[in-house]
Scaffold this motif. Sequence first.
Motif, mmCIF file in Angstrom:
data_model
loop_
_atom_site.group_PDB
_atom_site.id
_atom_site.type_symbol
_atom_site.label_atom_id
_atom_site.label_comp_id
_atom_site.label_asym_id
_atom_site.label_seq_id
_atom_site.Cartn_x
_atom_site.Cartn_y
_atom_site.Cartn_z
ATOM 1 N N GLU A 13 0.826 -1.202 0.000
ATOM 2 C CA GLU A 13 0.000 0.000 0.000
ATOM 3 C C GLU A 13 0.865 1.260 0.000
ATOM 4 O O GLU A 13 1.876 1.334 0.704
ATOM 5 C CB GLU A 13 -0.925 0.013 1.209
ATOM 6 C CG GLU A 13 -1.892 1.184 1.207
ATOM 7 C CD GLU A 13 -2.884 1.148 2.348
ATOM 8 O OE1 GLU A 13 -3.825 1.966 2.332
ATOM 9 O OE2 GLU A 13 -2.723 0.302 3.251
ATOM 10 N N CYS A 14 0.456 2.225 -0.801
ATOM 11 C CA CYS A 14 1.112 3.529 -0.839
ATOM 12 C C CYS A 14 0.083 4.578 -0.430
ATOM 13 O O CYS A 14 -0.886 4.814 -1.160
ATOM 14 C CB CYS A 14 1.642 3.841 -2.231
ATOM 15 S SG CYS A 14 2.870 2.667 -2.841
ATOM 16 N N SER A 18 3.880 8.515 0.847
ATOM 17 C CA SER A 18 4.448 7.172 0.954
ATOM 18 C C SER A 18 5.897 7.138 0.480
ATOM 19 O O SER A 18 6.227 7.605 -0.613
ATOM 20 C CB SER A 18 3.621 6.193 0.105
ATOM 21 O OG SER A 18 4.305 4.974 -0.050
ATOM 22 N N ARG A 19 6.780 6.586 1.324
ATOM 23 C CA ARG A 19 8.176 6.422 0.934
ATOM 24 C C ARG A 19 8.312 5.414 -0.203
ATOM 25 O O ARG A 19 9.178 5.553 -1.068
ATOM 26 C CB ARG A 19 9.000 5.967 2.137
ATOM 27 C CG ARG A 19 9.152 7.017 3.223
ATOM 28 C CD ARG A 19 10.048 6.523 4.348
ATOM 29 N NE ARG A 19 10.205 7.551 5.389
ATOM 30 C CZ ARG A 19 10.934 7.368 6.482
ATOM 31 N NH1 ARG A 19 11.556 6.225 6.678
ATOM 32 N NH2 ARG A 19 11.023 8.351 7.377
ATOM 33 N N THR A 20 7.442 4.400 -0.196
ATOM 34 C CA THR A 20 7.498 3.395 -1.261
ATOM 35 C C THR A 20 7.169 4.028 -2.611
ATOM 36 O O THR A 20 7.851 3.796 -3.607
ATOM 37 C CB THR A 20 6.516 2.246 -0.973
ATOM 38 O OG1 THR A 20 6.857 1.631 0.268
ATOM 39 C CG2 THR A 20 6.580 1.186 -2.074
ATOM 40 N N LYS A 30 -1.416 7.184 -4.573
ATOM 41 C CA LYS A 30 -2.159 6.498 -3.514
ATOM 42 C C LYS A 30 -2.796 5.248 -4.121
ATOM 43 O O LYS A 30 -3.663 5.351 -4.992
ATOM 44 C CB LYS A 30 -3.243 7.416 -2.939
ATOM 45 C CG LYS A 30 -2.702 8.628 -2.195
ATOM 46 C CD LYS A 30 -3.845 9.465 -1.631
ATOM 47 C CE LYS A 30 -3.323 10.692 -0.915
ATOM 48 N NZ LYS A 30 -4.436 11.514 -0.376
#
Length: 239
Positions: A13-14, A18-20, A30
């Motif tokens: 999940e972002c 989000s760092r990912t 998102k």
Amino acid sequence: MPETERYSIVWQECGTNSRTAERFYVAGYKGYLPFFIWGRDLDALENNQKVELREEHLLKGILYGLYEFDRHPNPWLQKKDRKTLLYLLDVLGNGFKYDNPEKMILDVASSVREKNGNTASRKILEVGIGLIPQSSKIKSDLICDLWAVISEHEERTDLFKEIITLVHEIDLSDIYSDAKEIICYYGFCALIFMNDNEGISEYLPEFVYPNIEMHQLKNNIKSLLENPANYSPNDLRIV
């Protein structure tokens, strides 16, 4: 056959900031990104140990995850997320310096096949056909994966039919000579297991006689015509 490594698809999940998402070139996104995890990384993940996600995980995850996304989507996935995944395929393809998307799909499928088996690589190639429907090379590799899946798991009429359909769609002049012989051979074998005598009669002069020269394939075809009940798909697999 060599032992393959276990694998799993992880939808990360972002959320906001989000760092990912930032790490993987979609800052502000998102949604969920799919990562294909295997081997020691999967063992670590299952033991609640930290795993460093890499571009290879994401590239394989997108090409494998789109199969799930398009056919059996999880409830948290949204249609708009597909656009992000396709954008990332382009970014990653350029980052890994693939000559073109077809080459990327073929190489990723080959890597997954070697490490994780034909069931996984087959799904990547199915996605590949959806992305590049005119690719005879992807269809050729898919036929071989389909036969491996049939050999290892179960005889399925839908997979035999898919093989035959793919053979008819392929431009035989666009694939390597050995591959041409093998896919024409698998198409014939599929018709045998479907007991399609009319289809066999039409297939032999169109695909078998003009294209198959390998001694092993000719012998297998002759034996199948004489005693079709004596063979399983695994007996006829070319490795």
